[in-house]
Design a protein around this motif. Structure first.
Motif, PDB file in Angstrom:
ATOM      1  N   TRP A 134      42.772  42.889  48.507  1.00  0.00           N
ATOM      2  CA  TRP A 134      43.028  41.687  47.712  1.00  0.00           C
ATOM      3  C   TRP A 134      44.445  41.691  47.161  1.00  0.00           C
ATOM      4  O   TRP A 134      44.956  42.719  46.732  1.00  0.00           O
ATOM      5  CB  TRP A 134      42.046  41.588  46.551  1.00  0.00           C
ATOM      6  CG  TRP A 134      40.701  41.073  46.936  1.00  0.00           C
ATOM      7  CD1 TRP A 134      39.580  41.809  47.157  1.00  0.00           C
ATOM      8  CD2 TRP A 134      40.328  39.705  47.135  1.00  0.00           C
ATOM      9  NE1 TRP A 134      38.524  40.988  47.494  1.00  0.00           N
ATOM     10  CE2 TRP A 134      38.949  39.692  47.480  1.00  0.00           C
ATOM     11  CE3 TRP A 134      41.011  38.491  47.056  1.00  0.00           C
ATOM     12  CZ2 TRP A 134      38.252  38.515  47.742  1.00  0.00           C
ATOM     13  CZ3 TRP A 134      40.318  37.314  47.324  1.00  0.00           C
ATOM     14  CH2 TRP A 134      38.966  37.330  47.658  1.00  0.00           C
ATOM     15  N   VAL A 135      45.046  40.502  47.167  1.00  0.00           N
ATOM     16  CA  VAL A 135      46.395  40.320  46.618  1.00  0.00           C
ATOM     17  C   VAL A 135      46.348  39.208  45.584  1.00  0.00           C
ATOM     18  O   VAL A 135      45.834  38.115  45.860  1.00  0.00           O
ATOM     19  CB  VAL A 135      47.405  39.942  47.722  1.00  0.00           C
ATOM     20  CG1 VAL A 135      48.774  39.649  47.115  1.00  0.00           C
ATOM     21  CG2 VAL A 135      47.502  41.052  48.763  1.00  0.00           C
ATOM     22  N   ILE A 136      46.867  39.489  44.404  1.00  0.00           N
ATOM     23  CA  ILE A 136      47.032  38.444  43.393  1.00  0.00           C
ATOM     24  C   ILE A 136      48.515  38.102  43.324  1.00  0.00           C
ATOM     25  O   ILE A 136      49.361  38.979  43.265  1.00  0.00           O
ATOM     26  CB  ILE A 136      46.503  38.900  42.004  1.00  0.00           C
ATOM     27  CG1 ILE A 136      46.740  37.803  40.971  1.00  0.00           C
ATOM     28  CG2 ILE A 136      47.125  40.209  41.575  1.00  0.00           C
ATOM     29  CD1 ILE A 136      46.134  38.104  39.610  1.00  0.00           C
ATOM     30  N   SER A 137      48.823  36.810  43.417  1.00  0.00           N
ATOM     31  CA  SER A 137      50.215  36.379  43.497  1.00  0.00           C
ATOM     32  C   SER A 137      50.786  36.036  42.127  1.00  0.00           C
ATOM     33  O   SER A 137      50.151  35.340  41.338  1.00  0.00           O
ATOM     34  CB  SER A 137      50.340  35.156  44.409  1.00  0.00           C
ATOM     35  OG  SER A 137      49.867  35.437  45.699  1.00  0.00           O
ATOM     36  N   MET A 138      52.013  36.501  41.864  1.00  0.00           N
ATOM     37  CA  MET A 138      52.727  36.122  40.654  1.00  0.00           C
ATOM     38  C   MET A 138      53.306  34.719  40.784  1.00  0.00           C
ATOM     39  O   MET A 138      53.701  34.116  39.793  1.00  0.00           O
ATOM     40  CB  MET A 138      53.841  37.135  40.368  1.00  0.00           C
ATOM     41  CG  MET A 138      53.336  38.538  40.073  1.00  0.00           C
ATOM     42  SD  MET A 138      54.667  39.753  39.897  1.00  0.00           S
ATOM     43  CE  MET A 138      55.404  39.232  38.334  1.00  0.00           C
ATOM     44  N   ILE A 139      53.354  34.214  42.024  1.00  0.00           N
ATOM     45  CA  ILE A 139      53.819  32.851  42.265  1.00  0.00           C
ATOM     46  C   ILE A 139      52.804  32.149  43.147  1.00  0.00           C
ATOM     47  O   ILE A 139      52.088  32.787  43.915  1.00  0.00           O
ATOM     48  CB  ILE A 139      55.233  32.795  42.914  1.00  0.00           C
ATOM     49  CG1 ILE A 139      55.420  33.572  44.088  1.00  0.00           C
ATOM     50  CG2 ILE A 139      56.300  33.175  41.907  1.00  0.00           C
ATOM     51  CD1 ILE A 139      54.978  34.388  44.985  1.00  0.00           C
ATOM     52  N   ASP A 140      52.754  30.839  43.019  1.00  0.00           N
ATOM     53  CA  ASP A 140      51.862  30.044  43.859  1.00  0.00           C
ATOM     54  C   ASP A 140      52.678  29.594  45.061  1.00  0.00           C
ATOM     55  O   ASP A 140      53.296  28.527  45.050  1.00  0.00           O
ATOM     56  CB  ASP A 140      51.330  28.851  43.069  1.00  0.00           C
ATOM     57  CG  ASP A 140      50.063  28.274  43.687  1.00  0.00           C
ATOM     58  OD1 ASP A 140      49.800  28.585  44.869  1.00  0.00           O
ATOM     59  OD2 ASP A 140      49.349  27.544  42.994  1.00  0.00           O
ATOM     60  N   SER A 141      52.690  30.414  46.101  1.00  0.00           N
ATOM     61  CA  SER A 141      53.604  30.196  47.228  1.00  0.00           C
ATOM     62  C   SER A 141      53.189  29.045  48.136  1.00  0.00           C
ATOM     63  O   SER A 141      54.020  28.442  48.805  1.00  0.00           O
ATOM     64  CB  SER A 141      53.703  31.470  48.066  1.00  0.00           C
ATOM     65  OG  SER A 141      52.496  31.708  48.754  1.00  0.00           O
ATOM     66  N   GLY A 142      51.894  28.774  48.198  1.00  0.00           N
ATOM     67  CA  GLY A 142      51.401  27.788  49.146  1.00  0.00           C
ATOM     68  C   GLY A 142      51.117  28.407  50.503  1.00  0.00           C
ATOM     69  O   GLY A 142      50.651  27.736  51.435  1.00  0.00           O
ATOM     70  N   PHE A 143      51.421  29.710  50.657  1.00  0.00           N
ATOM     71  CA  PHE A 143      51.179  30.407  51.918  1.00  0.00           C
ATOM     72  C   PHE A 143      49.766  30.980  51.985  1.00  0.00           C
ATOM     73  O   PHE A 143      49.354  31.499  53.018  1.00  0.00           O
ATOM     74  CB  PHE A 143      52.181  31.548  52.104  1.00  0.00           C
ATOM     75  CG  PHE A 143      53.623  31.119  52.032  1.00  0.00           C
ATOM     76  CD1 PHE A 143      53.996  29.826  52.342  1.00  0.00           C
ATOM     77  CD2 PHE A 143      54.607  32.016  51.644  1.00  0.00           C
ATOM     78  CE1 PHE A 143      55.328  29.429  52.280  1.00  0.00           C
ATOM     79  CE2 PHE A 143      55.936  31.641  51.573  1.00  0.00           C
ATOM     80  CZ  PHE A 143      56.300  30.341  51.890  1.00  0.00           C
ATOM     81  N   GLU A 144      49.037  30.895  50.865  1.00  0.00           N
ATOM     82  CA  GLU A 144      47.696  31.471  50.796  1.00  0.00           C
ATOM     83  C   GLU A 144      46.705  30.545  51.487  1.00  0.00           C
ATOM     84  O   GLU A 144      45.985  29.781  50.849  1.00  0.00           O
ATOM     85  CB  GLU A 144      47.287  31.714  49.335  1.00  0.00           C
ATOM     86  CG  GLU A 144      48.168  32.707  48.595  1.00  0.00           C
ATOM     87  CD  GLU A 144      49.381  32.068  47.956  1.00  0.00           C
ATOM     88  OE1 GLU A 144      49.615  30.847  48.188  1.00  0.00           O
ATOM     89  OE2 GLU A 144      50.102  32.759  47.224  1.00  0.00           O
ATOM     90  N   LYS A 145      46.704  30.606  52.818  1.00  0.00           N
ATOM     91  CA  LYS A 145      45.818  29.768  53.628  1.00  0.00           C
ATOM     92  C   LYS A 145      45.112  30.645  54.652  1.00  0.00           C
ATOM     93  O   LYS A 145      45.741  31.512  55.275  1.00  0.00           O
ATOM     94  CB  LYS A 145      46.620  28.674  54.341  1.00  0.00           C
ATOM     95  CG  LYS A 145      47.349  27.728  53.390  1.00  0.00           C
ATOM     96  CD  LYS A 145      48.199  26.730  54.163  1.00  0.00           C
ATOM     97  CE  LYS A 145      48.958  25.820  53.203  1.00  0.00           C
ATOM     98  NZ  LYS A 145      49.831  24.856  53.930  1.00  0.00           N
ATOM     99  N   VAL A 146      43.817  30.417  54.828  1.00  0.00           N
ATOM    100  CA  VAL A 146      43.037  31.212  55.768  1.00  0.00           C
ATOM    101  C   VAL A 146      43.652  31.156  57.164  1.00  0.00           C
ATOM    102  O   VAL A 146      44.057  30.084  57.630  1.00  0.00           O
ATOM    103  CB  VAL A 146      41.570  30.737  55.791  1.00  0.00           C
ATOM    104  CG1 VAL A 146      40.787  31.456  56.893  1.00  0.00           C
ATOM    105  CG2 VAL A 146      40.909  30.992  54.438  1.00  0.00           C
ATOM    106  N   ASP A 147      43.755  32.300  57.801  1.00  0.00           N
ATOM    107  CA  ASP A 147      44.314  32.512  59.141  1.00  0.00           C
ATOM    108  C   ASP A 147      45.834  32.599  59.150  1.00  0.00           C
ATOM    109  O   ASP A 147      46.434  32.900  60.188  1.00  0.00           O
ATOM    110  CB  ASP A 147      43.872  31.435  60.144  1.00  0.00           C
ATOM    111  CG  ASP A 147      42.381  31.499  60.437  1.00  0.00           C
ATOM    112  OD1 ASP A 147      41.809  32.608  60.351  1.00  0.00           O
ATOM    113  OD2 ASP A 147      41.780  30.451  60.744  1.00  0.00           O
ATOM    114  N   ASN A 148      46.481  32.356  58.014  1.00  0.00           N
ATOM    115  CA  ASN A 148      47.932  32.480  57.950  1.00  0.00           C
ATOM    116  C   ASN A 148      48.314  33.960  57.892  1.00  0.00           C
ATOM    117  O   ASN A 148      47.651  34.756  57.231  1.00  0.00           O
ATOM    118  CB  ASN A 148      48.462  31.761  56.707  1.00  0.00           C
ATOM    119  CG  ASN A 148      49.928  31.408  56.836  1.00  0.00           C
ATOM    120  OD1 ASN A 148      50.458  31.331  57.937  1.00  0.00           O
ATOM    121  ND2 ASN A 148      50.596  31.191  55.709  1.00  0.00           N
TER     122      ASN A 148
END
Length: 211
Positions: A134-148
């Motif tokens: 699991w990764v918790i992001s300090m920024i909301d990158s928009g890259f957090e998408k399934v299969d990415n």
């Protein structure tokens, strides 16, 4: 600032010139007690060190230069010659994962699950070979998408039971990411204030913990 500046390295001389002028102006209008405070040991450096991260974060012109410099000359992620944005953690490293406590870790993985905490913080489960983390992001990158497929760099953090912020993360550890690279678009997102670490990562080094 001069609109013709082409690189981040040009900012510091420009900043020093502007800072000295403004500091002298302020020094000339404050009383003697305030002057003593301003010239106290380490005060000027402390003020400068606080202003620069603020500029990096809030000044649009500065941020454009930083982003352009970080993205410049990014080689394809599948190139064997590419040394940018290295990783130091692979599937085999899960065997000794406990040794990574509070260290900076960089890895590449495929997003297989995305969740949000009660504070709307993005959590991503990354698959690395046959392992997951699991990764918790300090920024909301928009890259957090399934299969990415992404590369992340951040701090490895062991968790206690009381630390679990979400029901979906029952692991004993997680990664707090301050930099995320989308391997498809080659776009980079990072937490403001981590510019030096991002430059290290781009140059082929695992970032140091100091800023």
């Amino acid at each position: 600032m001069d609109n013709d500046m082409q690189s981040y390295s040009e900012i510091k001389p420009e900043f020093n010139k502007c800072y000295d002028k403004e500091f002298n102006q302020i020094f000339s209008i404050v009383d003697k007690d305030e002057q003593k405070i301003l010239i106290g040991e380490g005060v000027i450096d402390k003020i400068k060190n606080r202003i620069i991260p603020s500029l990096n974060k809030n000044c649009e012109k500065v941020r454009r230069l930083i982003d352009a410099e970080l993205k410049k000359s990014i080689e394809p992620a599948n190139s064997n010659k590419s040394k940018t944005y290295p990783i130091n953690f692979e599937e085999k490293d899960f065997e000794e994962i406990g040794n990574w406590k509070n260290k900076i870790i960089a890895l590449e993985g495929q997003v297989v699950q995305v969740e949000r905490s009660s504070k709307n913080t993005p959590y991503s489960k990354l698959k690395i070979g046959n392992k997951e983390i699991w990764v918790i992001s300090m920024i909301d990158s928009g890259f957090e998408k399934v299969d990415n497929t992404i590369k992340i760099v951040g701090y490895f953090i062991p968790l206690k039971k009381d630390d679990y912020e979400s029901k979906f993360n029952q692991d004993k550890y997680q990664i707090l990411a301050f930099g995320i690279l989308d391997l498809k678009t080659k776009d980079l997102r990072y937490f403001p204030g981590s510019e030096i670490q991002m430059k290290e990562w781009k140059s082929g080094k695992i970032p140091s913990s100091g800023k």
